[in-house]
Design an enzyme around this catalytic site. Structure first.
Site, PDB file in Angstrom:
ATOM      1  N   ASN A   9      31.537  32.144  43.788  1.00 23.34           N
ATOM      2  CA  ASN A   9      30.648  32.804  42.918  1.00 23.34           C
ATOM      3  C   ASN A   9      31.705  34.034  42.065  1.00 23.34           C
ATOM      4  OD1 ASN A   9      28.741  34.648  41.959  1.00 23.34           O
ATOM      5  ND2 ASN A   9      28.137  35.597  43.954  1.00 23.34           N
ATOM      6  N   HIS A  99      21.033  36.322  46.621  1.00 23.50           N
ATOM      7  CA  HIS A  99      22.344  36.916  46.897  1.00 23.50           C
ATOM      8  C   HIS A  99      22.001  38.447  47.290  1.00 23.50           C
ATOM      9  CE1 HIS A  99      26.399  38.814  46.695  1.00 23.50           C
ATOM     10  NE2 HIS A  99      26.882  37.247  46.738  1.00 23.50           N
ATOM     11  N   GLU A 101      23.518  41.037  46.746  1.00 19.82           N
ATOM     12  CA  GLU A 101      23.346  42.062  45.561  1.00 19.82           C
ATOM     13  C   GLU A 101      22.228  41.821  44.860  1.00 19.82           C
ATOM     14  OE1 GLU A 101      28.387  41.622  45.359  1.00 19.82           O
ATOM     15  OE2 GLU A 101      26.995  40.512  43.770  1.00 19.82           O
ATOM     16  N   GLY A 177      32.835  42.312  50.274  1.00 19.21           N
ATOM     17  CA  GLY A 177      33.546  43.174  49.363  1.00 19.21           C
ATOM     18  C   GLY A 177      34.189  44.469  50.338  1.00 19.21           C
TER      19      GLY A 177
END
Length: 254
Positions: A9, A99, A101, A177
């Site tokens: 991704n 996802h 996000e 992240g």
């Protein structure tokens, strides 16, 4: 049928030129090292790059093109949206839906995602459906209740035939992240739970055939241990998919 899949991704990174160079490096490394023959590799660039990246992927290989999102609408006056049919027309085979996000920043809820799933499947795309808990949810020991609800509300409305086209990606939000990664035991525990929920909603055969990916900061160093777990069938890779050597090493981890 259950498959081993590594999906990259790219999120909102790279220029087209950088992306094409990256694809060239990855495909050449995989070919040169005779690796990845048992792994399906899905490259998920931003929308503007899809056609060009797809053209650069070796035809008839284990490389596939995927998109990062799609609309719940088939067509119409929806400025800025991209439909499943549009994605399919430029060569996309997969699409990432739900996802973390998208859920967090764009407020996509389970109802909207259930509609996106239907639209993607109607366009002939294979959804990679993301689920996963926040740090607060995990610390409150509510992980399993939270994931059970995400599956029930977002995914389990599908028919058996539709569900067979779906790949599930477990992405613990607290490990995306942040440099943190769930231990292989933690990942296996949740993946096994997901498979159990699939068996309850559909049947044992559907559960056994469902591909479940891990999507929380998997990298070249931890991929082999993660992928060795019996219910971890591959990875949804973020940052490491932007580095050709790291991504190739992840592909080689099976």
């Amino acid at each position: 049928m259950r498959q081993n899949i590594v999906a990259g991704n790219w999120k909102m990174n790279l220029t087209l030129q950088d992306g094409l160079a990256l694809v060239s490096e990855i495909t050449n490394m995989v070919a040169d090292e005779a690796t990845g023959s048992a792994v399906q590799v899905v490259i998920c660039p931003p929308f503007p790059f899809l056609y060009n990246v797809g053209k650069q992927l070796p035809q008839g290989s284990n490389f596939h093109l995927g998109a990062q999102n799609c609309s719940d609408k088939e067509s119409g006056a929806y400025t800025g949206e991209v439909s499943g049919k549009m994605l399919q027309s430029v060569g996309a085979e997969y699409v990432i839906l739900g996802h973390s996000e998208r859920r967090q920043y764009f407020k996509e809820d389970d109802f909207l995602l259930s509609q996106k799933l239907k639209a993607a499947l109607a366009a002939g795309l294979k959804p990679i459906f993301c689920i996963g808990e926040s740090l607060e949810t995990r610390e409150a020991e509510e992980t399993f209740d939270f994931i059970r609800k995400q599956l029930k509300d977002g995914l389990f409305h599908l028919s058996n035939e539709e569900f067979a086209q779906v790949v599930i990606a477990y992405e613990p939000i607290w490990a995306i992240g942040t440099g943190k990664t769930a231990t292989s035991a933690q990942a296996q525990e949740v993946h096994a739970f997901i498979r159990e929920q699939v068996a309850r909603a559909y049947d044992a055969e559907a559960a056994e055939n469902t591909t479940i990916l891990y999507g929380g900061s998997a990298n070249a160093q931890n991929a082999r241990e993660l992928f060795s777990q019996p219910d971890v069938d591959g990875g949804l890779i973020g940052g490491a998919s932007l580095k050709s050597r790291d991504f190739t090493e992840i592909i080689k981890s099976f």
